[in-house]
Design a protein around this motif. Structure first.
Motif, PDB file in Angstrom:
ATOM      1  N   UNK A  81      10.264  46.524  42.417  1.00  0.00           N
ATOM      2  CA  UNK A  81      10.295  47.095  43.379  1.00  0.00           C
ATOM      3  C   UNK A  81      11.205  46.731  44.395  1.00  0.00           C
ATOM      4  N   UNK A  82      11.872  47.521  45.055  1.00  0.00           N
ATOM      5  CA  UNK A  82      13.088  47.497  46.182  1.00  0.00           C
ATOM      6  C   UNK A  82      14.372  46.870  45.734  1.00  0.00           C
ATOM      7  N   UNK A  83      14.698  46.721  44.413  1.00  0.00           N
ATOM      8  CA  UNK A  83      15.844  46.022  43.933  1.00  0.00           C
ATOM      9  C   UNK A  83      16.963  46.725  43.459  1.00  0.00           C
ATOM     10  N   UNK A  84      17.113  48.341  43.918  1.00  0.00           N
ATOM     11  CA  UNK A  84      17.897  49.305  43.415  1.00  0.00           C
ATOM     12  C   UNK A  84      19.286  48.882  43.796  1.00  0.00           C
ATOM     13  N   UNK A  85      19.418  48.394  45.279  1.00  0.00           N
ATOM     14  CA  UNK A  85      20.630  48.155  45.887  1.00  0.00           C
ATOM     15  C   UNK A  85      21.255  46.528  45.526  1.00  0.00           C
ATOM     16  N   UNK A  86      20.181  45.930  45.604  1.00  0.00           N
ATOM     17  CA  UNK A  86      20.298  44.543  45.124  1.00  0.00           C
ATOM     18  C   UNK A  86      19.057  43.398  45.514  1.00  0.00           C
ATOM     19  N   UNK A  87      19.090  42.168  45.516  1.00  0.00           N
ATOM     20  CA  UNK A  87      17.982  41.238  45.601  1.00  0.00           C
ATOM     21  C   UNK A  87      18.740  39.896  46.102  1.00  0.00           C
ATOM     22  N   UNK A  88      17.944  39.187  46.824  1.00  0.00           N
ATOM     23  CA  UNK A  88      18.215  37.721  47.177  1.00  0.00           C
ATOM     24  C   UNK A  88      17.125  36.882  46.890  1.00  0.00           C
ATOM     25  N   UNK A  89      17.420  35.735  46.305  1.00  0.00           N
ATOM     26  CA  UNK A  89      16.371  34.732  45.962  1.00  0.00           C
ATOM     27  C   UNK A  89      16.479  33.599  46.624  1.00  0.00           C
ATOM     28  N   UNK A  90      15.680  33.146  47.507  1.00  0.00           N
ATOM     29  CA  UNK A  90      16.079  32.014  48.470  1.00  0.00           C
ATOM     30  C   UNK A  90      15.271  30.803  47.913  1.00  0.00           C
ATOM     31  N   UNK A  91      15.958  29.951  47.483  1.00  0.00           N
ATOM     32  CA  UNK A  91      15.270  28.550  47.008  1.00  0.00           C
ATOM     33  C   UNK A  91      15.282  27.477  48.025  1.00  0.00           C
ATOM     34  N   UNK A  92      14.024  26.896  48.109  1.00  0.00           N
ATOM     35  CA  UNK A  92      14.108  25.896  49.260  1.00  0.00           C
ATOM     36  C   UNK A  92      14.023  24.423  48.664  1.00  0.00           C
ATOM     37  N   UNK A  93      14.610  23.617  49.545  1.00  0.00           N
ATOM     38  CA  UNK A  93      14.690  22.314  48.913  1.00  0.00           C
ATOM     39  C   UNK A  93      13.292  21.587  48.530  1.00  0.00           C
TER      40      UNK A  93
END
Length: 832
Positions: A274-286
């Protein structure tokens, strides 16, 4: 609104806040001159880094006093690997040196005393990370490093855009931004962390505490409709939200605790639904910090911030904790008075291959809001004024998530589970006195929910007829228990109103519902390394969405809706050599609609529809999209990494539920988007980086749209507010004798505001700068200069009808929210 903040806290915040009063233009001119001088000095510092012959000789002599490092790189059979890359990183992830092995697999370096990380890589092999401690400059350090074969496309540690993703990425628009790159970017608001992704624009149209407005690939994504955002695997987007579908509030993010942002564009990735048609961002935290720190900030317009982070050993694992206290008034005539608090607590054990972690997050914010204003209201209230000073809201989000992962020689398993509580109470006014000249057009949107979810995948490595193969199977489940509503309000009090056109009563409660929104996704992905120069990724994803709605207004709008949608995807990757890869991709995806709209049979009584018992047509539960892309990635030129892609995306409909009216918004017909993206990252010297990202796109309906046209116009095919030209570029000088600085340009071009193109926005261009210096080893001071040129551009533009006073004539005109003017912010950090 109840004040949750003690007088002592307010006094402490004011102690490090710089307040600027009229005549502030004198300060602006002075600070602009200082900023340009600092930029000139930074440029001079860059030129000064070009080494002379004497410098080279001195450097060679200095190397003689450093510890000689010798090593050999081989594969599991003992065969030596020539041409392997050996990168030396500092403990904070910054690159120090890079060399390559000779034909016999050997390499040599000279390093001063310190702690380092060696990252060794070669095409076709797994990347190996080796910790290294140098303590005696007279002792030769010898290493023997073995690289295992890369099955197909093994996940590896990538630190930032300076890394070569050849042999790793599936497309030219897939990449990673590291913590150091984020730290070197001056930002106005936390959501601008995502502007490190090429082609992404982040703006704001109403109050600092509201979710950002996102633009990417020909979309005005509103608050996240077709852009998926994840925080350590937990989705940030909120389905069936009271204000807008896919609502994603980045105010919950502390930028200093983000280790990297992995991103990808287009509907080609099996693990994004869901919501990934234009793109996606995956934030990884320390999970563990390079250094513990405490930082205090202050600046113009009532800005103040305190942030800290620390990690240390706890038993056999690691404990990380951090927090943020923030205040900002902004330049507005009626100050935002935005307060927010963020906290993060993480416990982790094991390694990147096998281990687990648990994280607790908390966010609370409250604010006033200067909403967008009509162009003809500027003479009345000023550029930074508002027509309703009671707008604003408060929000909070508290979450708990865990991650367990295990890797063996032939498989990898990862399971992420999460749960969170969220609420928002938002007061907005976009048309002022158009509907009710007596009580105004303010409305309230309330959203409260509990959510829980699971994301699990299992990868099996093997061989098919001598070809290296990966097969991955994934399951994603999420359920939201939602209470939300839309109410007529005046001064944040719910009231009945009267429609000026019909005289009908608009009830205080326009819409109120209790419902569940359930999402289930399953995918199977196959990767095959057919030859040394060709590999493929083929996947099939299936998603089911179930809504169970109970309307508190009329039982006619209650009901259950279910929808299942398959999404095949394919990527072909060609490696012709010369440090270059070519990509061809195609795939299907979707975004969900608001669950309330899928069971809507009676139109809510509102300013847009003042008639009771008006029949309504339910909207589709899922809107399918499909697209294709050709791309290129190359690092053939020394020190330069470039990607280029051309893409196309088709959306079955732009129709969706409107949280502002309770009804549906145009347009019913499909839309098509196409464009290109070109991204470059250049490192001409050890301490200098230059990046230039250029994107352009076009968004058109397949048939003329009359609903989004100017008055009297037959309409056109242009999708309103779709972003076109985007330019992001910067020059960064980092870690040169303690000095760092950057100068960044951010520009996005004119946008059609109506489908006929009669109303258009102007360009928006921002130049931001930063200068920082590290002293006494563990102290760092920095100054950020935002909107250096003090431009009066617009953050957002719309075109629609409004009435600015009770007695004024309604007008269809440009409605906008201005960018914030030139300002300076300072911060001081202590590392320990």
């Amino acid at each position: 609104m109840v004040n949750h903040f003690t007088p002592n806290f307010l006094a402490n915040m004011k102690a490090f806040t710089v307040k600027v009063r009229a005549p502030w233009k004198t300060y602006v001119r002075s600070l602009q001159s200082s900023c340009l001088l600092l930029a000139t000095l930074s440029a001079a510092s860059v030129v000064a880094q070009i080494p002379s012959v004497a410098d080279v000789q001195a450097a060679k002599q200095a190397d003689n006093s450093q510890a000689p490092l010798r090593g050999m790189v081989a594969d599991a059979s003992g065969a030596r690997i020539g041409g392997a890359s050996v990168r030396v990183l500092r403990t904070n992830g910054a690159a120090l040196k890079t060399t390559f092995t000779k034909k016999d697999g050997e390499f040599s370096l000279a390093l001063p005393e310190g702690d380092y990380q060696l990252v060794v890589s070669s095409p076709g092999f797994q990347i190996r990370e080796v910790p290294l401690v140098v303590r005696d400059g007279r002792t030769t350090v010898s290493l023997s490093i073995t690289l295992g074969l890369n099955p197909v496309n093994t996940t590896v540690q990538v630190h930032g855009r300076e890394d070569d993703l050849g042999g790793i990425a599936d497309s030219g628009t897939q990449g990673t931004v590291g913590a150091k790159e984020i730290e070197n970017r001056p930002i106005l608001r936390s959501g601008e962390v995502l502007e490190s992704i090429p082609g992404v624009i982040i703006t704001q149209h109403a109050g600092g505490g509201k979710a950002n407005q996102y633009f990417l690939r020909g979309f005005n994504l509103d608050h996240g409709t077709d852009f998926a955002i994840f925080i350590d695997g937990m989705p940030l987007n909120l389905p069936s939200h009271a204000h807008g579908e896919g609502y994603s509030d980045m105010n919950t993010v502390i930028p200093e605790l983000v280790q990297r942002v992995n991103y990808e564009k287009g509907p080609y990735y099996a693990d994004v639904g869901n919501y990934g048609s234009a793109g996606s961002a995956h934030l990884e935290f320390f999970k563990t910090l390079p250094q513990n720190f405490a930082q205090v900030e202050g600046g113009m317009f009532g800005y103040g911030r305190f942030v800290f982070g620390a990690s240390h050993k706890l038993g056999v694992g690691n404990l990380l904790y951090g927090g943020e206290a923030y205040h900002d008034n902004g330049p507005w005539t009626h100050p935002d008075n935005y307060y927010k608090f963020n906290g993060l607590l993480t416990y982790s054990q094991g390694s990147a291959e096998s281990g687990f972690s648990m994280s607790a997050r908390g966010y609370h914010g409250q604010w006033h809001s200067s909403d967008q204003i009509a162009d003809n209201a500027v003479p009345l209230v000023g550029l930074f004024g508002t027509l309703n000073p009671t707008d604003g809201g408060h929000s909070q989000r508290y979450s708990l998530q865990s991650d367990w992962h295990r890797q063996s020689e032939r498989s990898h398993t990862q399971i992420t589970a999460y749960g969170f509580y969220y609420d928002l109470d938002l007061f907005s006014d976009f048309t002022y006195y158009l509907t009710d000249p007596n009580r105004g057009d303010q409305f309230e949107q309330n959203d409260r929910r509990w959510a829980a979810g699971l994301d699990a995948h299992h990868r099996i490595d093997g061989e098919w007829f001598g070809r290296k193969v990966e097969n991955t199977f994934g399951l994603q489940v999420r359920n939201d228990w939602i209470h939300n509503g839309l109410f007529q309000s005046q001064g944040r009090v719910r009231v009945d109103k009267t429609d000026s056109g019909t005289g009908n009563t608009l009830p205080a409660t326009t819409q109120a519902d209790h419902f569940t929104d359930t999402q289930v996704g399953f995918y199977a992905e196959n990767r095959i390394q057919w030859t040394d120069w060709f590999r493929s990724v083929v996947a099939l994803r299936g998603d089911a969405q179930v809504f169970n709605v109970t309307s508190l207004i009329t039982s006619a709008n209650s009901g259950m809706t279910a929808k299942v949608l398959p999404s095949p995807k394919m990527s072909l990757i060609f490696s012709p050599g010369g440090k270059t890869e070519l990509y061809a991709q195609a795939g299907f995806s979707f975004h969900s609609n608001d669950g309330r709209g899928t069971t809507l049979t009676i139109e809510p009584v509102s300013g847009d529809n003042p008639y009771p018992n008006t029949a309504a047509t339910p909207i589709p539960a899922l809107i399918p999209t499909k697209g294709g892309e050709f791309g290129l990635r190359t690092s053939a030129l020394p020190h330069l990494k470039s990607t280029f892609s051309v893409w196309y995306l088709h959306s079955a409909s732009e129709l969706q539920q409107s949280g502002d009216t309770g009804g549906t918004t145009a347009s019913q017909q499909p839309s098509e988007r196409y464009g290109f993206e070109w991204a470059n990252y250049y490192t001409p010297a050890e301490h200098v980086t230059v990046d230039l990202d250029l994107a352009n796109s076009k968004a058109l309906f397949t048939a003329p749209d009359t609903d989004d046209a100017a008055p009297g116009s037959p309409g056109g095919k242009r999708v309103p507010e779709a972003v076109g030209l985007v330019i992001a570029s910067g020059v960064t000088l980092h870690d040169m004798h303690g000095l760092s600085s950057s100068l960044r340009l951010r520009l996005f071009g004119p946008r059609d505001l109506t489908s006929d193109g009669i109303y258009r926005s102007n360009y928006t261009a921002m130049l931001n700068g930063e200068v920082g210096y590290t002293f006494l080893r563990n102290w760092r001071a920095s100054a950020e200069f935002l909107n250096v040129l003090d431009r009066r551009d617009h953050d957002i533009d719309y075109a629609y009808e409004s009435r600015i006073t009770p007695t004024a004539t309604s007008a269809f005109t440009d409605v906008f929210h201005p960018v914030e003017p030139f300002q300076v912010r300072f911060w001081l950090r202590k590392s320990f």
